[in-house]
Design an enzyme around this catalytic site. Structure first.
Site, PDB file in Angstrom:
ATOM      1  N   GLY A 112      -4.121 -43.433  -8.702  1.00 25.78           N
ATOM      2  CA  GLY A 112      -5.566 -43.005  -9.300  1.00 25.78           C
ATOM      3  C   GLY A 112      -5.682 -43.069 -10.761  1.00 25.78           C
ATOM      4  O   GLY A 112      -6.573 -43.584 -11.295  1.00 25.78           O
ATOM      5  N   ARG A 117      -6.022 -31.725 -10.240  1.00 27.04           N
ATOM      6  CA  ARG A 117      -6.273 -33.003 -10.309  1.00 27.04           C
ATOM      7  C   ARG A 117      -7.020 -33.990  -9.240  1.00 27.04           C
ATOM      8  O   ARG A 117      -7.222 -33.682  -8.277  1.00 27.04           O
ATOM      9  CB  ARG A 117      -4.689 -33.786 -10.122  1.00 27.04           C
ATOM     10  CG  ARG A 117      -4.518 -35.207 -10.526  1.00 27.04           C
ATOM     11  CD  ARG A 117      -4.621 -36.009  -9.035  1.00 27.04           C
ATOM     12  NE  ARG A 117      -4.108 -37.388  -9.192  1.00 27.04           N
ATOM     13  CZ  ARG A 117      -4.307 -38.109  -8.348  1.00 27.04           C
ATOM     14  NH1 ARG A 117      -4.751 -37.950  -7.058  1.00 27.04           N
ATOM     15  NH2 ARG A 117      -3.983 -39.498  -8.671  1.00 27.04           N
ATOM     16  N   ILE A 118      -7.897 -34.983 -10.029  1.00 29.78           N
ATOM     17  CA  ILE A 118      -8.645 -35.902  -9.264  1.00 29.78           C
ATOM     18  C   ILE A 118      -8.199 -37.193  -9.565  1.00 29.78           C
ATOM     19  O   ILE A 118      -8.159 -37.627 -10.571  1.00 29.78           O
ATOM     20  CB  ILE A 118     -10.194 -35.688  -9.836  1.00 29.78           C
ATOM     21  CG1 ILE A 118     -10.597 -34.123  -9.287  1.00 29.78           C
ATOM     22  CG2 ILE A 118     -11.015 -36.569  -8.891  1.00 29.78           C
ATOM     23  CD1 ILE A 118     -11.894 -33.916  -9.910  1.00 29.78           C
ATOM     24  N   THR A 135      -6.737 -48.189  -3.367  1.00 26.79           N
ATOM     25  CA  THR A 135      -5.822 -47.238  -2.863  1.00 26.79           C
ATOM     26  C   THR A 135      -4.727 -47.556  -3.809  1.00 26.79           C
ATOM     27  O   THR A 135      -4.496 -48.616  -4.200  1.00 26.79           O
ATOM     28  CB  THR A 135      -5.267 -47.666  -1.573  1.00 26.79           C
ATOM     29  OG1 THR A 135      -4.101 -46.540  -1.109  1.00 26.79           O
ATOM     30  CG2 THR A 135      -4.826 -48.761  -1.292  1.00 26.79           C
ATOM     31  N   GLY A 136      -4.056 -46.552  -4.404  1.00 25.09           N
ATOM     32  CA  GLY A 136      -3.195 -46.400  -5.504  1.00 25.09           C
ATOM     33  C   GLY A 136      -2.913 -45.284  -6.313  1.00 25.09           C
ATOM     34  O   GLY A 136      -3.313 -44.362  -6.286  1.00 25.09           O
ATOM     35  N   ASP A 141      -8.624 -41.425  -8.308  1.00 25.21           N
ATOM     36  CA  ASP A 141      -9.820 -42.678  -8.260  1.00 25.21           C
ATOM     37  C   ASP A 141     -10.597 -42.699  -7.014  1.00 25.21           C
ATOM     38  O   ASP A 141     -11.989 -43.054  -6.861  1.00 25.21           O
ATOM     39  CB  ASP A 141      -9.271 -43.908  -8.632  1.00 25.21           C
ATOM     40  CG  ASP A 141      -8.498 -44.472  -7.170  1.00 25.21           C
ATOM     41  OD1 ASP A 141      -7.421 -43.636  -7.045  1.00 25.21           O
ATOM     42  OD2 ASP A 141      -8.726 -45.536  -6.649  1.00 25.21           O
ATOM     43  N   THR A 165      -3.885 -43.275   0.957  1.00 26.01           N
ATOM     44  CA  THR A 165      -5.537 -43.536   1.068  1.00 26.01           C
ATOM     45  C   THR A 165      -6.255 -44.546   2.048  1.00 26.01           C
ATOM     46  O   THR A 165      -5.547 -45.520   2.272  1.00 26.01           O
ATOM     47  CB  THR A 165      -6.134 -43.714  -0.517  1.00 26.01           C
ATOM     48  OG1 THR A 165      -5.511 -42.802  -1.192  1.00 26.01           O
ATOM     49  CG2 THR A 165      -7.619 -44.102  -0.333  1.00 26.01           C
TER      50      THR A 165
END
Length: 355
Positions: free
Chosen positions: A250, A224-225, A247-248, A227, A196
């Site tokens: 989510g 899927r969504i 970033t990570g 963060d 990200t």
């Protein structure tokens, strides 16, 4: 939090110099990231490292130039992110990962700290630069968050550049999906890092902005969504507290509400400091907090939120810019592609945690 409040009260009384006056503070500040994860020095060749550092520097310099020329934080954030969206090294735009069904679904969000206006899109498949569409939602849409086909229709109506979905295809990302399916691996095992991209900035007018763009996680299914497009989880900006891009993993950042949580705690700390000052002095026009100590406190608050993500089992990191122009990093992984610059001459990019 009680310990942090005690520290704030202590800072009010033990400061050796007052907080920098407005004309002494950094005129502008910017921070960027290109993902965090479990990258290792052994797997990072000198050539590959140089390539990543070059594009990070390019994005950082482009955003910094906007600010140095008197441009807005919003324009600086967008400019920096566009460069990373167009580079296949990052999991955003051109380099987006594949879903389980072999498609590239893109997400992005952006927020203006001046008025809390925000825009976000998720699940788009033909938008060359999702961050531009997110900003168009912010400025011209009657909503904040658009998804899928609806977001694509809005993009066409607004003249946002679209491309054939094949534009996003890259062999490295395809191999990651194939390896994931063949070896029954998780997205973390395949990607090694979260690619990200994001940027946060403070401009010469003192305004803050934040933006984030991603292709999500390799092999994501069922719409899927994460963060990144969620205002308050992956992106948040408020002139009263800070600007954050995350970033990570989510799912964990959503549960903690990382971006908004950091801003909320920083705003609460400032309120507590002001209250302590009012109780201690009859001159409520200046808060006697040393600038360096203030930055250290803001770092501790940011680290505390990231520690909560880690306690739940989540990995990743954040970049933060405060109203004072402090550019902060916090991550619980082996590295995070990152950079920061300000009008005082700071200009640096880094990858690994010990840098």
């Amino acid at each position: 939090m009680k310990a942090l409040f005690r520290l704030v009260a202590g800072l009010v009384f033990i400061a050796t110099s007052p907080v920098l006056a407005e004309d002494e503070a950094p005129n502008w500040s910017i921070a960027i990231h290109g993902g965090a994860g479990t990258m290792s020095r052994e797997a990072m060749t000198e050539e590959k490292r140089a390539e990543y550092e070059a594009v990070l520097q390019s994005a950082l310099d482009a955003g910094a130039k906007v600010l140095a020329d008197g441009g807005s934080a919003m324009d600086a954030v967008t400019t920096a992110i566009l460069i990373m969206e167009d580079d296949p090294k990052f999991n955003a735009g051109k380099g987006a990962v594949y879903t389980w069904d072999g498609e590239n679904e893109l997400d992005a969000s952006i927020m203006d700290g001046r008025d809390l206006s925000a825009g976000a899109v998720t699940g788009v498949t033909s938008i060359k630069n999702p961050i531009l569409l997110a900003d168009k939602v912010r400025t011209h849409g009657r909503h904040v968050f658009l998804s899928g086909e609806g977001a694509e229709v809005f993009a066409r109506e607004q003249g946002i550049e679209t491309v054939d979905p094949s534009y996003f295809e890259t062999e490295a990302r395809r191999q990651s999906l194939e390896r994931m399916k063949a070896q029954e691996l998780s997205a973390l095992d395949v990607d090694l890092k979260f690619g990200t991209v994001g940027a946060v900035a403070r401009d010469s007018e003192g305004n803050l902005a934040a933006g984030t763009s991603t292709g999500g996680m390799t092999g994501k299914r069922w719409g899927r969504i994460g963060d990144a497009p969620v205002i308050g989880a992956g992106t948040y900006a408020d002139n009263r507290s800070c600007a954050v891009s995350a970033t990570g993993w989510g799912e964990y950042f959503i549960r903690v509400g990382v971006a908004k949580e950091i801003c909320a705690r920083l705003r609460m700390i400032e309120t507590e400091a002001f209250a302590s000052m009012l109780a201690a002095t009859d001159k409520p026009t200046r808060v006697e907090i040393d600038d360096q100590l203030q930055a250290e406190l803001q770092q501790r608050v940011t680290d505390a939120v990231m520690a909560e993500v880690a306690e739940l089992g989540g990995d990743g990191g954040v970049i933060v810019v405060t109203p004072e122009g402090h550019a902060l990093f916090s991550f619980n992984t082996a590295g995070m592609y990152r950079g920061r610059a300000n009008s005082d001459g700071l200009n640096e990019v880094a990858i690994f945690a010990d840098e």
